[in-house]
Write an enzyme that holds these catalytic residues in place. Structure first.
Site, PDB file in Angstrom:
ATOM      1  N   PHE A  54      -4.837  27.751  28.550  1.00 14.88           N
ATOM      2  CA  PHE A  54      -2.959  26.921  28.880  1.00 14.88           C
ATOM      3  C   PHE A  54      -3.175  27.362  30.818  1.00 14.88           C
ATOM      4  O   PHE A  54      -3.073  28.796  31.259  1.00 14.88           O
ATOM      5  CB  PHE A  54      -2.542  27.713  28.664  1.00 14.88           C
ATOM      6  CG  PHE A  54      -1.121  27.096  28.543  1.00 14.88           C
ATOM      7  CD1 PHE A  54      -0.923  26.785  27.346  1.00 14.88           C
ATOM      8  CD2 PHE A  54      -0.136  27.750  29.518  1.00 14.88           C
ATOM      9  CE1 PHE A  54       0.217  25.820  27.131  1.00 14.88           C
ATOM     10  CE2 PHE A  54       1.077  27.336  29.392  1.00 14.88           C
ATOM     11  CZ  PHE A  54       1.466  26.258  27.973  1.00 14.88           C
ATOM     12  N   GLY A  70       1.957  30.133  43.732  1.00 17.09           N
ATOM     13  CA  GLY A  70       3.287  29.098  43.973  1.00 17.09           C
ATOM     14  C   GLY A  70       4.140  29.053  43.079  1.00 17.09           C
ATOM     15  O   GLY A  70       5.348  29.029  43.257  1.00 17.09           O
ATOM     16  N   TRP A 114      -4.045  33.383  36.881  1.00 19.03           N
ATOM     17  CA  TRP A 114      -3.557  34.013  35.528  1.00 19.03           C
ATOM     18  C   TRP A 114      -4.262  33.150  34.491  1.00 19.03           C
ATOM     19  O   TRP A 114      -3.431  32.766  33.592  1.00 19.03           O
ATOM     20  CB  TRP A 114      -1.994  33.882  35.744  1.00 19.03           C
ATOM     21  CG  TRP A 114      -1.507  34.741  36.727  1.00 19.03           C
ATOM     22  CD1 TRP A 114      -0.681  33.993  37.927  1.00 19.03           C
ATOM     23  CD2 TRP A 114      -1.754  35.473  38.056  1.00 19.03           C
ATOM     24  NE1 TRP A 114       0.513  35.171  38.611  1.00 19.03           N
ATOM     25  CE2 TRP A 114      -0.543  35.888  38.719  1.00 19.03           C
ATOM     26  CE3 TRP A 114      -2.465  36.792  37.643  1.00 19.03           C
ATOM     27  CZ2 TRP A 114      -1.017  37.131  39.584  1.00 19.03           C
ATOM     28  CZ3 TRP A 114      -2.863  38.138  37.858  1.00 19.03           C
ATOM     29  CH2 TRP A 114      -1.973  38.122  39.760  1.00 19.03           C
ATOM     30  N   ILE A 115      -4.980  32.070  34.774  1.00 21.85           N
ATOM     31  CA  ILE A 115      -5.446  31.848  33.410  1.00 21.85           C
ATOM     32  C   ILE A 115      -6.068  32.677  32.635  1.00 21.85           C
ATOM     33  O   ILE A 115      -7.032  32.792  33.415  1.00 21.85           O
ATOM     34  CB  ILE A 115      -6.123  30.548  33.503  1.00 21.85           C
ATOM     35  CG1 ILE A 115      -5.139  29.637  34.805  1.00 21.85           C
ATOM     36  CG2 ILE A 115      -6.414  29.422  32.017  1.00 21.85           C
ATOM     37  CD1 ILE A 115      -3.619  29.239  34.987  1.00 21.85           C
ATOM     38  N   GLY A 172       4.651  30.417  21.886  1.00 22.55           N
ATOM     39  CA  GLY A 172       3.544  31.249  22.475  1.00 22.55           C
ATOM     40  C   GLY A 172       4.469  32.407  22.678  1.00 22.55           C
ATOM     41  O   GLY A 172       3.739  33.677  22.398  1.00 22.55           O
ATOM     42  N   ILE A 222       4.689  62.324  23.733  1.00 21.45           N
ATOM     43  CA  ILE A 222       4.474  63.332  22.587  1.00 21.45           C
ATOM     44  C   ILE A 222       2.515  63.798  22.673  1.00 21.45           C
ATOM     45  O   ILE A 222       2.943  65.168  22.586  1.00 21.45           O
ATOM     46  CB  ILE A 222       3.968  61.979  21.788  1.00 21.45           C
ATOM     47  CG1 ILE A 222       5.846  62.418  20.607  1.00 21.45           C
ATOM     48  CG2 ILE A 222       3.160  62.893  20.295  1.00 21.45           C
ATOM     49  CD1 ILE A 222       5.952  61.679  19.778  1.00 21.45           C
ATOM     50  N   GLU A 226       3.533  34.604  30.067  1.00 20.94           N
ATOM     51  CA  GLU A 226       4.257  33.521  28.918  1.00 20.94           C
ATOM     52  C   GLU A 226       5.959  33.622  29.345  1.00 20.94           C
ATOM     53  O   GLU A 226       7.054  33.514  28.753  1.00 20.94           O
ATOM     54  CB  GLU A 226       3.743  33.847  27.955  1.00 20.94           C
ATOM     55  CG  GLU A 226       2.176  33.416  27.468  1.00 20.94           C
ATOM     56  CD  GLU A 226       2.010  32.876  25.447  1.00 20.94           C
ATOM     57  OE1 GLU A 226       2.951  32.456  25.815  1.00 20.94           O
ATOM     58  OE2 GLU A 226       0.329  32.699  25.586  1.00 20.94           O
ATOM     59  N   SER A 236      10.669  38.729  31.443  1.00 19.70           N
ATOM     60  CA  SER A 236      11.964  39.099  30.927  1.00 19.70           C
ATOM     61  C   SER A 236      12.913  38.909  31.170  1.00 19.70           C
ATOM     62  O   SER A 236      14.026  38.309  30.198  1.00 19.70           O
ATOM     63  CB  SER A 236      12.153  40.824  30.586  1.00 19.70           C
ATOM     64  OG  SER A 236      11.154  41.304  30.027  1.00 19.70           O
TER      65      SER A 236
HETATM   66  N1  COS Z   1      12.262  22.639  24.622  1.00 19.05           N
HETATM   67  C1  COS Z   1      11.657  21.115  25.274  1.00 19.05           C
HETATM   68  N2  COS Z   1      12.336  20.817  26.461  1.00 19.05           N
HETATM   69  C2  COS Z   1      12.642  21.404  27.052  1.00 19.05           C
HETATM   70  C3  COS Z   1      12.476  23.143  26.931  1.00 19.05           C
HETATM   71  C4  COS Z   1      12.596  23.922  25.796  1.00 19.05           C
HETATM   72  N3  COS Z   1      12.007  24.771  25.644  1.00 19.05           N
HETATM   73  N4  COS Z   1      13.140  24.030  27.961  1.00 19.05           N
HETATM   74  C5  COS Z   1      13.382  23.145  29.113  1.00 19.05           C
HETATM   75  N5  COS Z   1      13.071  22.310  28.454  1.00 19.05           N
HETATM   76  C6  COS Z   1      13.638  20.411  29.088  1.00 19.05           C
HETATM   77  C7  COS Z   1      15.012  20.901  30.079  1.00 19.05           C
HETATM   78  O1  COS Z   1      15.552  20.077  28.809  1.00 19.05           O
HETATM   79  C8  COS Z   1      14.937  19.711  31.486  1.00 19.05           C
HETATM   80  O2  COS Z   1      14.440  18.085  30.824  1.00 19.05           O
HETATM   81  P1  COS Z   1      16.613  17.102  30.979  1.00 19.05           P
HETATM   82  O3  COS Z   1      15.867  16.974  32.525  1.00 19.05           O
HETATM   83  O4  COS Z   1      14.883  15.987  30.709  1.00 19.05           O
HETATM   84  O5  COS Z   1      16.878  17.156  30.391  1.00 19.05           O
HETATM   85  C9  COS Z   1      13.610  19.890  31.595  1.00 19.05           C
HETATM   86  O6  COS Z   1      12.701  21.113  31.007  1.00 19.05           O
HETATM   87  C10 COS Z   1      13.850  20.991  32.493  1.00 19.05           C
HETATM   88  O7  COS Z   1      14.553  22.137  32.386  1.00 19.05           O
HETATM   89  P2  COS Z   1      15.408  23.755  32.876  1.00 19.05           P
HETATM   90  O8  COS Z   1      15.889  22.439  33.977  1.00 19.05           O
HETATM   91  O9  COS Z   1      16.420  24.250  32.784  1.00 19.05           O
HETATM   92  O10 COS Z   1      14.024  23.799  33.935  1.00 19.05           O
HETATM   93  P3  COS Z   1      14.247  24.663  34.934  1.00 19.05           P
HETATM   94  O11 COS Z   1      12.619  24.532  36.131  1.00 19.05           O
HETATM   95  O12 COS Z   1      15.001  25.154  35.739  1.00 19.05           O
HETATM   96  O13 COS Z   1      12.955  26.228  34.124  1.00 19.05           O
HETATM   97  C11 COS Z   1      12.636  28.385  32.453  1.00 19.05           C
HETATM   98  C12 COS Z   1      13.551  27.023  33.025  1.00 19.05           C
HETATM   99  C13 COS Z   1      12.578  29.761  34.435  1.00 19.05           C
HETATM  100  C14 COS Z   1      12.919  28.241  31.961  1.00 19.05           C
HETATM  101  C15 COS Z   1      11.599  28.092  33.056  1.00 19.05           C
HETATM  102  O14 COS Z   1      10.055  27.440  34.160  1.00 19.05           O
HETATM  103  C16 COS Z   1      10.561  28.663  32.509  1.00 19.05           C
HETATM  104  O15 COS Z   1       9.837  29.003  31.310  1.00 19.05           O
HETATM  105  N6  COS Z   1       9.772  29.474  33.232  1.00 19.05           N
HETATM  106  C17 COS Z   1       8.906  30.705  33.083  1.00 19.05           C
HETATM  107  C18 COS Z   1       7.195  29.925  33.021  1.00 19.05           C
HETATM  108  C19 COS Z   1       6.023  30.546  31.964  1.00 19.05           C
HETATM  109  O16 COS Z   1       6.813  30.973  30.916  1.00 19.05           O
HETATM  110  N7  COS Z   1       5.252  30.737  32.573  1.00 19.05           N
HETATM  111  C20 COS Z   1       4.372  31.490  31.819  1.00 19.05           C
HETATM  112  C21 COS Z   1       2.954  30.212  32.180  1.00 19.05           C
HETATM  113  S1  COS Z   1       2.018  31.333  30.737  1.00 19.05           S
HETATM  114  S2  COS Z   1       1.468  32.968  32.022  1.00 19.05           S
END
Ligand code: COS
Length: 384
Positions: free
Chosen positions: A123, A129, A156-157, A245, A341, A367, A370
């Protein structure tokens, strides 16, 4: 509300548990020590249906549901967290292709993931960045006459060099740097594609038997049908995949913490100080009691999120984040208490507890950290 697992779920748990006892627990410490990718164990897990627990049977999956998947993950992580994370990402990739892929893409890739023909799936979302701010990615996919050309870097893949197929996110619309998530699409890239370079494996604190690598895409040509889902829909696909995930990671944390607690209890009963087992001291008993309480709360949160996913409930995204932040933070505290412990013996490799502590730490990071989970929870509540 029914807390009794179905027959299918019980079967999945029994199958996973038996595998863990016979095949995983005996080698987990060695896999960690040698940083050895668990190829053999993954292929055995595929044979047992663990690489597609929530994937339709028509694609070689077990079709046992999201709750069964969560239960299986808890079991496998109790045995070896590195094997568990590799299994988690493979299940996630299989699910995302099953859900968003065309018939041809499903046939081409999903059955190879579920059958174990591919050792794993990967994934590829994060970049040097663009971690928590996934939409800040700069990898580009340029359209050509007959497909796409990918250029950029991923970081980080998990299983990036071992997988048969990876899901890669890239910017397909670069017309404005304000487009953010709207210009992102998602692609399927087979291992060995020209222009894909797997960089040097990371030397990690924990999960040392899982592979984590950076990837470079340089003039990497993909056919037109490598696009997964619709152009511009990539960010949504990533978020939806991560919702599922995060249940996997919450379950992984539960599995590791279960192992840690059992080992802490065993040690406390065995170890004598001041002429009695340390388990007789209230200080130790409270550590055990607090850990058990937090562990059961984590387990319930993970299973509830999985049940909501299974039902297609819209609140599943928030509840997955709730389970992930709680379970990963609790598992860290549990492993830390159990190491305490063990005293000095917990700080050396003779006991498994130091591995659990190292392995579980990343559950608070990957993923979605926190902090990101809290953002997801709060935004959802504030939106009403
Ligand atoms: N399911 C479906 N759509 C989603 C969603 C979800 N769970 N979360 C957000 N979206 C959609 C939103 O509805 C929005 O779409 P529209 O503009 O069409 O309405 C779009 O995605 C952007 O959402 P948002 O504005 O919330 O995005 P941000 O850039 O503010 O990011 C976070 C939000 C921080 C929650 C997101 O970037 C995130 O999860 N980051 C962590 C990434 C991660 O987990 N990386 C690990 C990778 S694996 S090691």
């Amino acid at each position: 509300m029914d807390f009794e697992p179905t027959e299918t779920q019980q079967l999945v748990v029994r199958t996973a548990r038996e595998f863990v006892e016979r095949k995983l627990l005996p080698v987990a410490a060695e896999l960690d020590r040698e940083s050895r990718f668990p190829s053999e164990q993954l292929s055995q897990l595929a044979e047992l249906g663990m690489m597609g627990v929530n994937i339709p049977a028509s694609l070689g999956g077990s079709e046992a549901g999201a709750v069964a998947y969560s239960l299986a993950m808890m079991e496998v992580a109790r045995g070896c967290a590195s094997t568990a994370v590799t299994m988690a990402v493979t299940n996630m990739v299989g699910e995302v292709i099953s859900f968003f892929g065309s018939d041809a893409q499903r046939e081409q890739y999903v059955t190879k993931l579920t059958s174990g023909e591919y050792a794993a799936g990967a994934f590829a979302l994060s970049e040097p960045g663009a971690g928590s701010d996934a939409a800040a990615m700069t990898t580009q996919a340029r359209r050509t006459d007959d497909g796409w050309v990918l250029d950029g870097q991923k970081m980080w893949i998990t299983s990036g060099g071992k997988c048969g197929v990876m899901v890669v996110w890239a910017r397909t619309d670069t017309s404005s740097n304000r487009l953010g998530h709207k210009g992102i699409s998602c692609f399927l890239v087979a291992q060995g594609t020209a222009g894909l370079k797997v960089e040097k494996k990371e030397d990690k604190l924990g999960l040392r038997a899982s592979e984590t690598v950076p990837l470079t895409f340089e003039d990497c040509h993909l056919p037109a049908d490598a696009l997964l889902g619709e152009e511009g829909q990539g960010f949504r696909i990533a978020m939806m995949a991560l919702d599922g995930g995060r249940i996997g990671i919450a379950s992984q944390a539960v599995g590791v913490a279960t192992a840690a607690l059992a080992e802490g209890i065993e040690y406390a009963k065995d170890r004598k100080q001041f002429r009695k087992p340390i388990a007789d001291f209230q200080a130790i008993q409270w550590m055990i009691a607090d850990s058990k309480t937090e562990l059961e709360a984590s387990r319930l949160l993970a299973l509830r999120a999985a049940e909501l996913k299974e039902r297609g409930a819209p609140s599943f995204s928030r509840e997955a984040a709730t389970a992930k932040v709680f379970a990963s933070e609790a598992a860290w505290r549990i492993c830390d208490r159990m190491l305490q412990i063990h005293g000095g013996y917990g700080y050396v490799r003779d006991f498994a507890i130091e591995r659990h502590l190292r392995d579980v730490r990343v559950a608070r990071i990957y993923e979605g950290t926190s902090e990101v989970q809290r953002t997801v929870i709060a935004r959802s509540l504030l939106r009403g």
